[in-house]
Design a protein around this motif. Sequence first.
Motif, PDB file in Angstrom:
ATOM      1  N   ALA A  89       0.811  -1.217   0.000  1.00 44.21           N
ATOM      2  CA  ALA A  89       0.000   0.000   0.000  1.00 44.21           C
ATOM      3  C   ALA A  89       0.847   1.269   0.000  1.00 44.21           C
ATOM      4  O   ALA A  89       0.356   2.337  -0.400  1.00 44.21           O
ATOM      5  CB  ALA A  89      -0.922   0.001   1.216  1.00 44.21           C
ATOM      6  N   ALA A  90       2.102   1.156   0.425  1.00 48.91           N
ATOM      7  CA  ALA A  90       2.952   2.349   0.512  1.00 48.91           C
ATOM      8  C   ALA A  90       3.215   2.964  -0.859  1.00 48.91           C
ATOM      9  O   ALA A  90       3.435   4.175  -0.977  1.00 48.91           O
ATOM     10  CB  ALA A  90       4.274   1.996   1.191  1.00 48.91           C
ATOM     11  N   GLY A  91       3.177   2.147  -1.900  1.00 48.82           N
ATOM     12  CA  GLY A  91       3.419   2.693  -3.236  1.00 48.82           C
ATOM     13  C   GLY A  91       2.369   3.694  -3.668  1.00 48.82           C
ATOM     14  O   GLY A  91       2.664   4.606  -4.451  1.00 48.82           O
ATOM     15  N   ASN A  92       1.143   3.564  -3.154  1.00 49.01           N
ATOM     16  CA  ASN A  92       0.094   4.522  -3.512  1.00 49.01           C
ATOM     17  C   ASN A  92       0.393   5.916  -3.008  1.00 49.01           C
ATOM     18  O   ASN A  92      -0.036   6.910  -3.609  1.00 49.01           O
ATOM     19  CB  ASN A  92      -1.249   4.050  -2.957  1.00 49.01           C
ATOM     20  N   LEU A  93       1.108   6.019  -1.893  1.00 45.80           N
ATOM     21  CA  LEU A  93       1.442   7.338  -1.351  1.00 45.80           C
ATOM     22  C   LEU A  93       2.340   8.112  -2.295  1.00 45.80           C
ATOM     23  O   LEU A  93       2.294   9.349  -2.353  1.00 45.80           O
ATOM     24  CB  LEU A  93       2.134   7.178   0.006  1.00 45.80           C
ATOM     25  N   VAL A  94       3.169   7.394  -3.048  1.00 42.77           N
ATOM     26  CA  VAL A  94       4.091   8.039  -3.983  1.00 42.77           C
ATOM     27  C   VAL A  94       3.438   8.260  -5.343  1.00 42.77           C
ATOM     28  O   VAL A  94       3.646   9.296  -5.993  1.00 42.77           O
ATOM     29  CB  VAL A  94       5.369   7.182  -4.135  1.00 42.77           C
ATOM     30  N   LEU A  95       2.627   7.313  -5.763  1.00 40.29           N
ATOM     31  CA  LEU A  95       2.054   7.384  -7.109  1.00 40.29           C
ATOM     32  C   LEU A  95       0.910   8.382  -7.228  1.00 40.29           C
ATOM     33  O   LEU A  95       0.696   8.965  -8.297  1.00 40.29           O
ATOM     34  CB  LEU A  95       1.565   5.991  -7.533  1.00 40.29           C
ATOM     35  N   ASP A  96       0.167   8.569  -6.144  1.00 38.82           N
ATOM     36  CA  ASP A  96      -1.000   9.457  -6.196  1.00 38.82           C
ATOM     37  C   ASP A  96      -0.903  10.473  -5.064  1.00 38.82           C
ATOM     38  O   ASP A  96      -1.252  10.196  -3.926  1.00 38.82           O
ATOM     39  CB  ASP A  96      -2.294   8.644  -6.062  1.00 38.82           C
ATOM     40  N   ARG A  97      -0.415  11.680  -5.391  1.00 33.97           N
ATOM     41  CA  ARG A  97      -0.247  12.739  -4.390  1.00 33.97           C
ATOM     42  C   ARG A  97      -1.270  13.849  -4.540  1.00 33.97           C
ATOM     43  O   ARG A  97      -1.170  14.884  -3.873  1.00 33.97           O
ATOM     44  CB  ARG A  97       1.160  13.331  -4.495  1.00 33.97           C
ATOM     45  N   ASN A  98      -2.250  13.669  -5.387  1.00 28.70           N
ATOM     46  CA  ASN A  98      -3.262  14.704  -5.603  1.00 28.70           C
ATOM     47  C   ASN A  98      -4.144  14.840  -4.357  1.00 28.70           C
ATOM     48  O   ASN A  98      -4.670  13.847  -3.853  1.00 28.70           O
ATOM     49  CB  ASN A  98      -4.134  14.350  -6.802  1.00 28.70           C
ATOM     50  N   PRO A  99      -4.311  16.069  -3.843  1.00 28.06           N
ATOM     51  CA  PRO A  99      -5.166  16.265  -2.660  1.00 28.06           C
ATOM     52  C   PRO A  99      -6.630  15.979  -2.990  1.00 28.06           C
ATOM     53  O   PRO A  99      -7.134  16.372  -4.045  1.00 28.06           O
ATOM     54  CB  PRO A  99      -4.951  17.739  -2.308  1.00 28.06           C
ATOM     55  N   VAL A 100      -7.289  15.282  -2.094  1.00 30.63           N
ATOM     56  CA  VAL A 100      -8.679  14.904  -2.306  1.00 30.63           C
ATOM     57  C   VAL A 100      -9.606  15.614  -1.345  1.00 30.63           C
ATOM     58  O   VAL A 100     -10.641  16.148  -1.724  1.00 30.63           O
ATOM     59  CB  VAL A 100      -8.847  13.372  -2.173  1.00 30.63           C
ATOM     60  N   MET A 101      -9.239  15.632  -0.070  1.00 26.42           N
ATOM     61  CA  MET A 101     -10.075  16.280   0.940  1.00 26.42           C
ATOM     62  C   MET A 101      -9.209  16.763   2.080  1.00 26.42           C
ATOM     63  O   MET A 101      -8.046  16.371   2.217  1.00 26.42           O
ATOM     64  CB  MET A 101     -11.141  15.309   1.457  1.00 26.42           C
ATOM     65  N   THR A 102      -9.818  17.627   2.892  1.00 22.32           N
ATOM     66  CA  THR A 102      -9.128  18.160   4.071  1.00 22.32           C
ATOM     67  C   THR A 102      -9.987  17.903   5.300  1.00 22.32           C
ATOM     68  O   THR A 102     -11.171  18.275   5.335  1.00 22.32           O
ATOM     69  CB  THR A 102      -8.856  19.667   3.928  1.00 22.32           C
ATOM     70  N   ILE A 103      -9.425  17.266   6.296  1.00 24.04           N
ATOM     71  CA  ILE A 103     -10.122  16.956   7.539  1.00 24.04           C
ATOM     72  C   ILE A 103      -9.336  17.542   8.708  1.00 24.04           C
ATOM     73  O   ILE A 103      -8.180  17.173   8.938  1.00 24.04           O
ATOM     74  CB  ILE A 103     -10.282  15.427   7.732  1.00 24.04           C
ATOM     75  N   SER A 104      -9.959  18.486   9.416  1.00 25.25           N
ATOM     76  CA  SER A 104      -9.333  19.143  10.580  1.00 25.25           C
ATOM     77  C   SER A 104      -7.981  19.744  10.221  1.00 25.25           C
ATOM     78  O   SER A 104      -7.002  19.640  10.977  1.00 25.25           O
ATOM     79  CB  SER A 104      -9.180  18.147  11.735  1.00 25.25           C
ATOM     80  N   GLY A 105      -7.911  20.334   9.047  1.00 24.04           N
ATOM     81  CA  GLY A 105      -6.675  20.976   8.623  1.00 24.04           C
ATOM     82  C   GLY A 105      -5.655  20.031   8.023  1.00 24.04           C
ATOM     83  O   GLY A 105      -4.576  20.467   7.625  1.00 24.04           O
ATOM     84  N   ILE A 106      -5.953  18.740   7.970  1.00 27.49           N
ATOM     85  CA  ILE A 106      -5.025  17.757   7.410  1.00 27.49           C
ATOM     86  C   ILE A 106      -5.483  17.402   5.999  1.00 27.49           C
ATOM     87  O   ILE A 106      -6.616  16.956   5.797  1.00 27.49           O
ATOM     88  CB  ILE A 106      -4.964  16.486   8.281  1.00 27.49           C
ATOM     89  N   THR A 107      -4.620  17.611   5.033  1.00 30.73           N
ATOM     90  CA  THR A 107      -4.946  17.325   3.639  1.00 30.73           C
ATOM     91  C   THR A 107      -4.646  15.862   3.332  1.00 30.73           C
ATOM     92  O   THR A 107      -3.525  15.381   3.548  1.00 30.73           O
ATOM     93  CB  THR A 107      -4.139  18.220   2.693  1.00 30.73           C
TER      94      THR A 107
END
Length: 255
Positions: A89-107
């Motif tokens: 699953a760690a590979g998804n963090l590198v492959l898809d960095r597009n912001p989707v939502m923000t929760i409590s100031g965390i993108t």
Amino acid sequence: MRSRLHSDDSGSTGHEKATPVSLFLGSDRSALIVTVLFVFSLLSVPKFNLPGVIAFGTFPLFLMFATRLDVNIIVKRLLQISPFVLFMAAGNLVLDRNPVMTISGITLSGGMISGTVIVAKTIISVAGLLTVTLCIPFYRICCALESLHVPDLLITQLILLERYSSVLHKEAQAMQKARDIRSFGRRGKGLFRTAPLLGSLLLRTTDRAERLYRSMSARGFNGRLASRSPANMSPQEWKTVGLWTLFFLALRLIF
């Protein structure tokens, strides 16, 4: 002489004996079908639909508590595969960095969400498989696979693999013990020393398997352990499969 997968008193289908999941999943055969439907339904959930994945967690949780399984056994086995799941699953963090939502100031990026979904799918699907297989003996699973027209060769391989896996374990223990006796501290336990041992283990296992096969052939083994014609699905089995199918479809439509 032909070895028989079924015992003489088990009936024509081999599914009559009760198991802890029989009340909820029916026979061994219907239990396997329901489990396969569960896995495919879970895998069909989109990669960003985390609530939908969590909803399918009700299936293994229900079976765990309904059959009173020791949850610690399943948790330990899930922890054993967790490093591989996290690495995948760690590979998804590198492959898809597009912001989707923000929760409590965390993108949150798309990779974070899809990676979490991958981990959740793996944990829930493996938990469901473990719950069913821990309630049904392995030889009964093989009987159910035979009744589902799985090729005899595959069933025979599964039975022999389960039966003689202890042989491989004993060979590995003997080699490890011999290495420990000849080692001093960490010397002799490095990667370059361990690699030849794995090759030697493969050769010893192959030689042992050849001797076992010759011994079985001398006693009449003809390459098949299954020996009975599978029976058709009963109406009760179809009813059980249909009810669980409706439940999985409802989860997919709601979530």
